[in-house]
Design a protein around this motif. Structure first.
Motif, PDB file in Angstrom:
ATOM      1  N   VAL A  48      11.475  -3.230   6.933  1.00  0.00           N
ATOM      2  CA  VAL A  48      10.144  -2.553   6.248  1.00  0.00           C
ATOM      3  C   VAL A  48       9.798  -1.502   5.685  1.00  0.00           C
ATOM      4  CG1 VAL A  48       7.305  -2.578   6.055  1.00  0.00           C
ATOM      5  CG2 VAL A  48       8.932  -4.535   6.558  1.00  0.00           C
ATOM      6  N   TYR A  49      10.481  -0.599   4.501  1.00  0.00           N
ATOM      7  CA  TYR A  49       9.849   0.914   4.447  1.00  0.00           C
ATOM      8  C   TYR A  49       8.760   0.951   3.829  1.00  0.00           C
ATOM      9  CZ  TYR A  49      14.594  -0.227   3.941  1.00  0.00           C
ATOM     10  OH  TYR A  49      16.972  -0.022   4.632  1.00  0.00           O
ATOM     11  N   VAL A  50       8.604   1.884   4.463  1.00  0.00           N
ATOM     12  CA  VAL A  50       6.788   2.622   4.781  1.00  0.00           C
ATOM     13  C   VAL A  50       7.409   4.370   4.122  1.00  0.00           C
ATOM     14  CG1 VAL A  50       4.217   3.374   5.359  1.00  0.00           C
ATOM     15  CG2 VAL A  50       5.290   1.272   5.465  1.00  0.00           C
ATOM     16  N   PHE A  51       6.879   4.864   3.075  1.00  0.00           N
ATOM     17  CA  PHE A  51       6.733   6.240   2.569  1.00  0.00           C
ATOM     18  C   PHE A  51       5.722   7.012   2.491  1.00  0.00           C
ATOM     19  CE2 PHE A  51      10.898   3.922   0.633  1.00  0.00           C
ATOM     20  CZ  PHE A  51      12.064   4.553   0.637  1.00  0.00           C
ATOM     21  N   PRO A 107       8.165  -4.882  -3.677  1.00  0.00           N
ATOM     22  CA  PRO A 107       7.186  -2.792  -2.734  1.00  0.00           C
ATOM     23  C   PRO A 107       5.913  -3.929  -2.609  1.00  0.00           C
ATOM     24  CG  PRO A 107       8.573  -3.535  -5.306  1.00  0.00           C
ATOM     25  CD  PRO A 107       8.506  -5.035  -5.256  1.00  0.00           C
ATOM     26  N   TYR A 108       5.519  -3.142  -2.387  1.00  0.00           N
ATOM     27  CA  TYR A 108       4.052  -2.416  -1.868  1.00  0.00           C
ATOM     28  C   TYR A 108       3.030  -2.529  -3.028  1.00  0.00           C
ATOM     29  CZ  TYR A 108       0.278  -3.522   2.056  1.00  0.00           C
ATOM     30  OH  TYR A 108      -1.174  -3.385   2.292  1.00  0.00           O
ATOM     31  N   PRO A 109       2.114  -3.666  -2.798  1.00  0.00           N
ATOM     32  CA  PRO A 109       1.411  -3.666  -4.167  1.00  0.00           C
ATOM     33  C   PRO A 109       0.661  -1.950  -4.178  1.00  0.00           C
ATOM     34  CG  PRO A 109       1.042  -5.386  -3.399  1.00  0.00           C
ATOM     35  CD  PRO A 109       1.753  -4.710  -2.021  1.00  0.00           C
ATOM     36  N   LYS A 110       1.122  -1.103  -4.836  1.00  0.00           N
ATOM     37  CA  LYS A 110       0.045   0.005  -5.288  1.00  0.00           C
ATOM     38  C   LYS A 110      -1.104   0.241  -5.071  1.00  0.00           C
ATOM     39  CE  LYS A 110       3.435   2.377  -8.473  1.00  0.00           C
ATOM     40  NZ  LYS A 110       2.909   3.478  -9.625  1.00  0.00           N
ATOM     41  N   GLY A 111      -2.659   0.743  -4.824  1.00  0.00           N
ATOM     42  CA  GLY A 111      -3.517   1.271  -3.706  1.00  0.00           C
ATOM     43  C   GLY A 111      -4.223   0.064  -2.415  1.00  0.00           C
ATOM     44  N   ARG A 112      -2.747  -0.914  -2.619  1.00  0.00           N
ATOM     45  CA  ARG A 112      -4.076  -1.051  -1.286  1.00  0.00           C
ATOM     46  C   ARG A 112      -3.301  -0.746   0.127  1.00  0.00           C
ATOM     47  NH1 ARG A 112      -2.573  -7.644  -1.088  1.00  0.00           N
ATOM     48  NH2 ARG A 112      -2.916  -8.363   0.851  1.00  0.00           N
ATOM     49  N   GLY A 113      -4.636  -0.681   0.953  1.00  0.00           N
ATOM     50  CA  GLY A 113      -4.503   0.175   1.979  1.00  0.00           C
ATOM     51  C   GLY A 113      -3.331  -0.036   3.348  1.00  0.00           C
ATOM     52  N   GLY A 169      -1.355  -9.129   5.459  1.00  0.00           N
ATOM     53  CA  GLY A 169      -1.948 -10.925   4.679  1.00  0.00           C
ATOM     54  C   GLY A 169      -0.975 -10.625   3.315  1.00  0.00           C
ATOM     55  N   TRP A 170      -0.632  -9.621   2.503  1.00  0.00           N
ATOM     56  CA  TRP A 170       0.239  -9.657   1.732  1.00  0.00           C
ATOM     57  C   TRP A 170       1.814 -10.008   2.649  1.00  0.00           C
ATOM     58  CZ3 TRP A 170       5.423  -6.566   1.773  1.00  0.00           C
ATOM     59  CH2 TRP A 170       5.684  -5.795   0.577  1.00  0.00           C
ATOM     60  N   GLY A 171       2.501  -9.594   3.578  1.00  0.00           N
ATOM     61  CA  GLY A 171       3.631 -10.103   4.173  1.00  0.00           C
ATOM     62  C   GLY A 171       3.526 -11.329   3.654  1.00  0.00           C
ATOM     63  N   LEU A 172       2.313 -12.222   4.009  1.00  0.00           N
ATOM     64  CA  LEU A 172       2.979 -14.067   4.217  1.00  0.00           C
ATOM     65  C   LEU A 172       2.917 -14.417   2.819  1.00  0.00           C
ATOM     66  CD1 LEU A 172       2.126 -16.813   5.497  1.00  0.00           C
ATOM     67  CD2 LEU A 172      -1.229 -16.508   5.065  1.00  0.00           C
ATOM     68  N   ASP A 173       1.844 -13.849   1.898  1.00  0.00           N
ATOM     69  CA  ASP A 173       2.339 -14.398   0.601  1.00  0.00           C
ATOM     70  C   ASP A 173       3.532 -14.506  -0.053  1.00  0.00           C
ATOM     71  OD1 ASP A 173      -0.383 -14.846   0.165  1.00  0.00           O
ATOM     72  OD2 ASP A 173      -1.254 -13.053  -0.967  1.00  0.00           O
ATOM     73  N   VAL A 174       4.247 -13.312   0.294  1.00  0.00           N
ATOM     74  CA  VAL A 174       5.685 -12.948   0.224  1.00  0.00           C
ATOM     75  C   VAL A 174       6.206 -14.004   0.923  1.00  0.00           C
ATOM     76  CG1 VAL A 174       7.509 -11.639   0.926  1.00  0.00           C
ATOM     77  CG2 VAL A 174       5.580 -10.609  -0.162  1.00  0.00           C
ATOM     78  N   TRP A 175       5.665 -14.091   2.295  1.00  0.00           N
ATOM     79  CA  TRP A 175       6.885 -15.466   2.973  1.00  0.00           C
ATOM     80  C   TRP A 175       6.682 -16.480   2.881  1.00  0.00           C
ATOM     81  CZ3 TRP A 175       4.502 -18.511   7.488  1.00  0.00           C
ATOM     82  CH2 TRP A 175       5.520 -19.100   8.263  1.00  0.00           C
ATOM     83  N   GLN A 176       5.390 -16.965   2.006  1.00  0.00           N
ATOM     84  CA  GLN A 176       4.794 -18.358   1.062  1.00  0.00           C
ATOM     85  C   GLN A 176       5.608 -18.380   0.033  1.00  0.00           C
ATOM     86  OE1 GLN A 176       0.879 -19.258   2.615  1.00  0.00           O
ATOM     87  NE2 GLN A 176       1.286 -20.010   4.632  1.00  0.00           N
ATOM     88  N   GLY A 177       5.999 -17.555  -0.493  1.00  0.00           N
ATOM     89  CA  GLY A 177       7.184 -17.304  -2.037  1.00  0.00           C
ATOM     90  C   GLY A 177       5.933 -17.474  -3.179  1.00  0.00           C
ATOM     91  N   ARG A 178       4.604 -16.418  -2.715  1.00  0.00           N
ATOM     92  CA  ARG A 178       3.896 -16.261  -3.817  1.00  0.00           C
ATOM     93  C   ARG A 178       3.925 -15.434  -4.615  1.00  0.00           C
ATOM     94  NH1 ARG A 178       0.403 -18.879  -0.247  1.00  0.00           N
ATOM     95  NH2 ARG A 178      -0.450 -17.024   1.231  1.00  0.00           N
TER      96      ARG A 178
END
Length: 377
Positions: A242-245, A309-315, A323-332
């Motif tokens: 997980v990269y955070v710039f 990529p992490y969605p732009k505008g998300r905190g 929450g976003w990671g859960l969507d990734v993990w579940q293939g959504r």
């Protein structure tokens, strides 16, 4: 022949902020080396020097050695003499010779820790009176609790310390009363990380390979700071990165605090890092990110070489990332596809199956790790 002290020098070129650095002239530089103990940092390149100056100005008043700088444009001969080229460099000089090079993050506390660390022995003999202070002497401290006659463990520990002493502090304590007071049965090695508040323990110090694996894994912070010398080490874990710039150390520090909870929960199964874009100028684009728009982040699923990529505008809070990671993990969420590449993902729509199961306790004999609970992302 230049004589004198231990000094940390900063060598700079193309500084864009007038007056940001107070550089020494060549004559002042030579006089400083003869004065006594000191420290000199060397930075070369405009933007990196600009960002370093902020942290340097915080570190210098707290340093036990003088921190000074050189302008490589004005005095190129000095920079050439110490092998300073086109990248930002931090060097400790002693008796006119470069004794250590700083490879850590541009963060005041890390620079101060390094300056103290490289002046200590590779392995410090720690007394019971100094024990508590030594545990907090650095951001990562390895302390071997050994019997006085255990030469095999001492030798193995010293060998590993020799490879990593510019990154971490190492000490040995053999005082039987101290071992009893600590509740430690020798031989054992403990890793103390004051910033994270974690302690890791290893009980097989004569196994050099296992001890080195322990040092590399136990030293990993809850959220690491990505650096050229540790990138491959982190990739070698095999878990998703997980990269955070973020552009400044202040921004990266704030994000590390915000994401500490989710990073701690996923400590074993994810590798989370913050990234200074100046250190890795091409990495953001390789992860599908806009190199001119930070903060930004992405997950690289190493097992299948997929990037999200992490969605732009998300905190940048633990709950939003989780929450976003859960969507990734579940293939959504579909992985990012580089421009000009056509591909399909037949296995989406269900949970991503992990392809690696790493148990530190199984792979490194004698390891015990005490960190927070670990929920699935």
């Amino acid at each position: 022949m230049l004589r004198g002290a231990t000094i940390v020098f900063a060598f700079h070129a193309l500084i864009t902020i007038a007056g940001a650095w107070e550089h020494l002239s060549e004559s002042e530089f030579r006089a400083k080396l003869d004065e006594g103990d000191g420290a000199i940092v060397v930075a070369y390149s405009c933007k990196k020097s600009e960002h370093l100056e902020t942290e340097w100005s915080l570190a210098a008043p707290e340093a036990q050695l003088p921190f000074v700088s050189i302008d490589c444009d004005a005095d190129p001969g000095i920079c050439a003499a110490y092998g300073v080229g086109s990248i930002s460099t931090v060097r400790l000089l002693k008796q006119g010779e470069a004794k250590a090079t700083y490879n850590g993050p541009r963060r005041a506390s890390a620079i101060l820790s390094w300056a103290s660390r490289v002046q200590r022995p590779i392995v410090s003999e720690v007394s019971s009176a100094d024990l508590e202070e030594f545990k907090k002497a650095d951001e990562t401290v390895f302390l071997a609790y050994l019997n006085a006659d255990d030469e095999a463990s001492k030798s193995a520990f010293a060998g590993v310390a020799g490879r990593y002493h510019e990154e971490f502090s190492f000490g040995i304590i053999t005082d039987v009363n101290a071992l009893a007071a600590e509740g430690v049965t020798a031989p054992a090695v403990k890793c103390y990380k004051p910033l994270d508040g974690d302690t890791h323990e290893f009980t097989n110090p004569t196994d050099i390979d296992a001890l080195e694996k322990f040092v590399k894994e136990a030293s990993r912070p809850v959220i690491a700071e990505l650096l050229p010398h540790n990138h491959q080490r982190l990739l070698d874990r095999g878990w998703s990165m997980v990269y955070v710039f973020a552009n400044t150390e202040a921004e990266r520090s704030k994000i590390r605090k915000e994401l500490n909870k989710v990073a701690r929960n996923q400590y074993e199964s994810l590798t989370m890092v913050t990234v200074d874009p100046l250190e890795f100028p091409s990495l953001a684009e390789k992860l599908g990110l806009d190199p001119n728009d930070f903060p930004a982040g992405a997950v690289h699923q190493l097992s299948k070489d997929r990037i999200y990529p992490y969605p732009k505008g998300r905190g940048w809070t633990s709950s939003e990332l989780q929450g976003w990671g859960l969507d990734v993990w579940q293939g959504r969420i579909k992985p990012w596809t580089p421009p000009g590449v056509t591909t399909t993902y037949d296995d989406l729509g269900g949970r991503i199956k992990a392809t690696q199961r790493v148990s530190i306790r199984n792979n490194i004999p004698g390891v015990k790790i005490r960190v927070g609970g670990r929920d699935e992302l």
